[in-house]
Design an enzyme around this catalytic site. Structure first.
Site, PDB file in Angstrom:
ATOM      1  N   LYS A  87       1.853  -9.795  -4.786  1.00 62.37           N
ATOM      2  CA  LYS A  87       0.822  -8.875  -3.719  1.00 62.37           C
ATOM      3  C   LYS A  87      -0.458  -8.468  -4.700  1.00 62.37           C
ATOM      4  O   LYS A  87      -1.215  -8.407  -4.099  1.00 62.37           O
ATOM      5  CB  LYS A  87       1.878  -7.760  -3.453  1.00 62.37           C
ATOM      6  CG  LYS A  87       0.980  -6.682  -2.618  1.00 62.37           C
ATOM      7  CD  LYS A  87       0.548  -7.257  -1.485  1.00 62.37           C
ATOM      8  CE  LYS A  87      -0.552  -6.333  -0.897  1.00 62.37           C
ATOM      9  NZ  LYS A  87       0.086  -5.480   0.364  1.00 62.37           N
ATOM     10  N   LEU A 133      -0.564  -6.825   5.014  1.00 60.21           N
ATOM     11  CA  LEU A 133      -0.880  -6.286   6.022  1.00 60.21           C
ATOM     12  C   LEU A 133      -2.462  -5.966   5.964  1.00 60.21           C
ATOM     13  O   LEU A 133      -2.738  -5.150   5.220  1.00 60.21           O
ATOM     14  CB  LEU A 133      -0.244  -5.083   6.516  1.00 60.21           C
ATOM     15  CG  LEU A 133       1.307  -5.230   7.078  1.00 60.21           C
ATOM     16  CD1 LEU A 133       1.743  -4.001   7.221  1.00 60.21           C
ATOM     17  CD2 LEU A 133       1.662  -6.308   7.638  1.00 60.21           C
ATOM     18  N   LYS A 134      -3.622  -6.657   6.715  1.00 57.34           N
ATOM     19  CA  LYS A 134      -4.605  -6.386   6.637  1.00 57.34           C
ATOM     20  C   LYS A 134      -5.132  -5.176   7.381  1.00 57.34           C
ATOM     21  O   LYS A 134      -4.295  -4.749   8.409  1.00 57.34           O
ATOM     22  CB  LYS A 134      -5.333  -7.615   7.328  1.00 57.34           C
ATOM     23  CG  LYS A 134      -5.421  -8.697   6.408  1.00 57.34           C
ATOM     24  CD  LYS A 134      -5.981 -10.001   7.214  1.00 57.34           C
ATOM     25  CE  LYS A 134      -5.680 -10.479   8.397  1.00 57.34           C
ATOM     26  NZ  LYS A 134      -4.494 -11.153   8.301  1.00 57.34           N
ATOM     27  N   CYS A 169      -6.058  -0.325  -0.533  1.00 60.04           N
ATOM     28  CA  CYS A 169      -5.229  -1.332  -1.495  1.00 60.04           C
ATOM     29  C   CYS A 169      -5.926  -1.826  -2.422  1.00 60.04           C
ATOM     30  O   CYS A 169      -5.494  -2.002  -3.740  1.00 60.04           O
ATOM     31  CB  CYS A 169      -4.493  -2.287  -0.595  1.00 60.04           C
ATOM     32  SG  CYS A 169      -3.137  -1.650   0.342  1.00 60.04           S
ATOM     33  N   GLU A 212       4.414  -6.309   1.515  1.00 56.45           N
ATOM     34  CA  GLU A 212       3.902  -6.663   2.821  1.00 56.45           C
ATOM     35  C   GLU A 212       2.322  -7.266   2.450  1.00 56.45           C
ATOM     36  O   GLU A 212       1.753  -6.868   1.484  1.00 56.45           O
ATOM     37  CB  GLU A 212       3.876  -5.303   3.552  1.00 56.45           C
ATOM     38  CG  GLU A 212       3.314  -4.127   2.689  1.00 56.45           C
ATOM     39  CD  GLU A 212       1.824  -3.828   2.632  1.00 56.45           C
ATOM     40  OE1 GLU A 212       1.048  -4.678   3.555  1.00 56.45           O
ATOM     41  OE2 GLU A 212       1.335  -3.261   1.936  1.00 56.45           O
ATOM     42  N   THR A 262       3.995  -2.485  -2.093  1.00 58.78           N
ATOM     43  CA  THR A 262       3.366  -2.831  -3.055  1.00 58.78           C
ATOM     44  C   THR A 262       3.796  -1.856  -4.361  1.00 58.78           C
ATOM     45  O   THR A 262       3.524  -0.652  -4.118  1.00 58.78           O
ATOM     46  CB  THR A 262       1.885  -2.688  -2.931  1.00 58.78           C
ATOM     47  OG1 THR A 262       1.374  -3.560  -1.854  1.00 58.78           O
ATOM     48  CG2 THR A 262       1.052  -3.293  -4.464  1.00 58.78           C
ATOM     49  N   ALA A 298     -21.575 -10.937   1.451  1.00 61.95           N
ATOM     50  CA  ALA A 298     -21.743 -10.026   0.538  1.00 61.95           C
ATOM     51  C   ALA A 298     -21.926  -8.608   1.344  1.00 61.95           C
ATOM     52  O   ALA A 298     -22.122  -8.535   2.688  1.00 61.95           O
ATOM     53  CB  ALA A 298     -23.092 -10.394   0.111  1.00 61.95           C
ATOM     54  N   GLY A 299     -21.715  -7.546   0.664  1.00 60.85           N
ATOM     55  CA  GLY A 299     -21.634  -6.293   1.341  1.00 60.85           C
ATOM     56  C   GLY A 299     -21.986  -5.187   0.178  1.00 60.85           C
ATOM     57  O   GLY A 299     -22.416  -5.482  -0.750  1.00 60.85           O
TER      58      GLY A 299
END
Length: 182
Positions: free
Chosen positions: A101, A47-48, A157, A45, A12, A149-150
């Site tokens: 990205k 990627l999680k 990132c 990329e 990124t 929700a949180g």
């Protein structure tokens, strides 16, 4: 660098980075008196966190920002095994790849932020955020992912990418923000 090659940014990066990389390489080659041809490409990329290896081996999509047919051919050869498994490659220009990205991460951060604000509203009006989430998540245009929700979003990132996109957009005077002018 002794012959044609493709320099690929696999990260990124701020929009315009590939242009700067190309200019830097060109200047160095000019200092050497070398007329070697090269291309620069962008391959961000996706990627999680916690799923990097799986995401690399089975990507949702492969984004490639390119400027030439020789670069496309080389990257096609590199990603050929992924094509055999049906993983889509999406070719586009380099600035679009660099922006994709940021746009993806910011869209996900927006969904999370929206759900958190919606949860706050649910508490005030007596609604159940879980029921609301199920209701909107059943809409295929919205889907079930990233609508929980949180306490907010984090990771390495999302925060930096949101800030980077805002800074880039502000530099081009694209986005307006409610707090401006107050």
């Amino acid at each position: 660098m002794n012959s044609y090659l493709v320099v690929v940014t696999k990260s990124t990066v701020p929009i315009g980075t590939s242009k700067k990389v190309k200019e830097t390489i060109r200047k160095e080659l000019d200092l050497r008196g070398s007329a070697i041809e090269f291309d620069v490409a962008s391959n961000p990329e996706f990627l999680k966190e916690g799923a990097a290896v799986e995401d690399f081996l089975k990507p949702d999509r492969i984004i490639l920002g390119i400027e030439s047919e020789p670069a496309r051919k080389i990257l096609n050869r590199l990603y050929h095994p992924f094509l055999l498994n049906g993983h889509p490659i999406i070719y586009m220009d380099i600035p679009s790849a660099e922006l994709t990205k940021y746009a993806a991460n910011c869209m996900l951060a927006t969904k999370i932020s929206f759900m958190n604000d919606l949860a706050n509203l649910c508490e005030l009006v007596g609604a159940d955020i879980s029921a609301v989430r199920k209701g909107i998540g059943s809409d295929p245009r919205i889907g079930q992912k990233f609508i929980y929700a949180g306490i907010g979003f984090g990771g390495s990132c999302f925060p930096k990418d949101v800030k980077a996109l805002i800074k880039t957009a502000d530099g081009y005077r694209v986005f307006t923000r409610c707090d401006k002018g107050r």
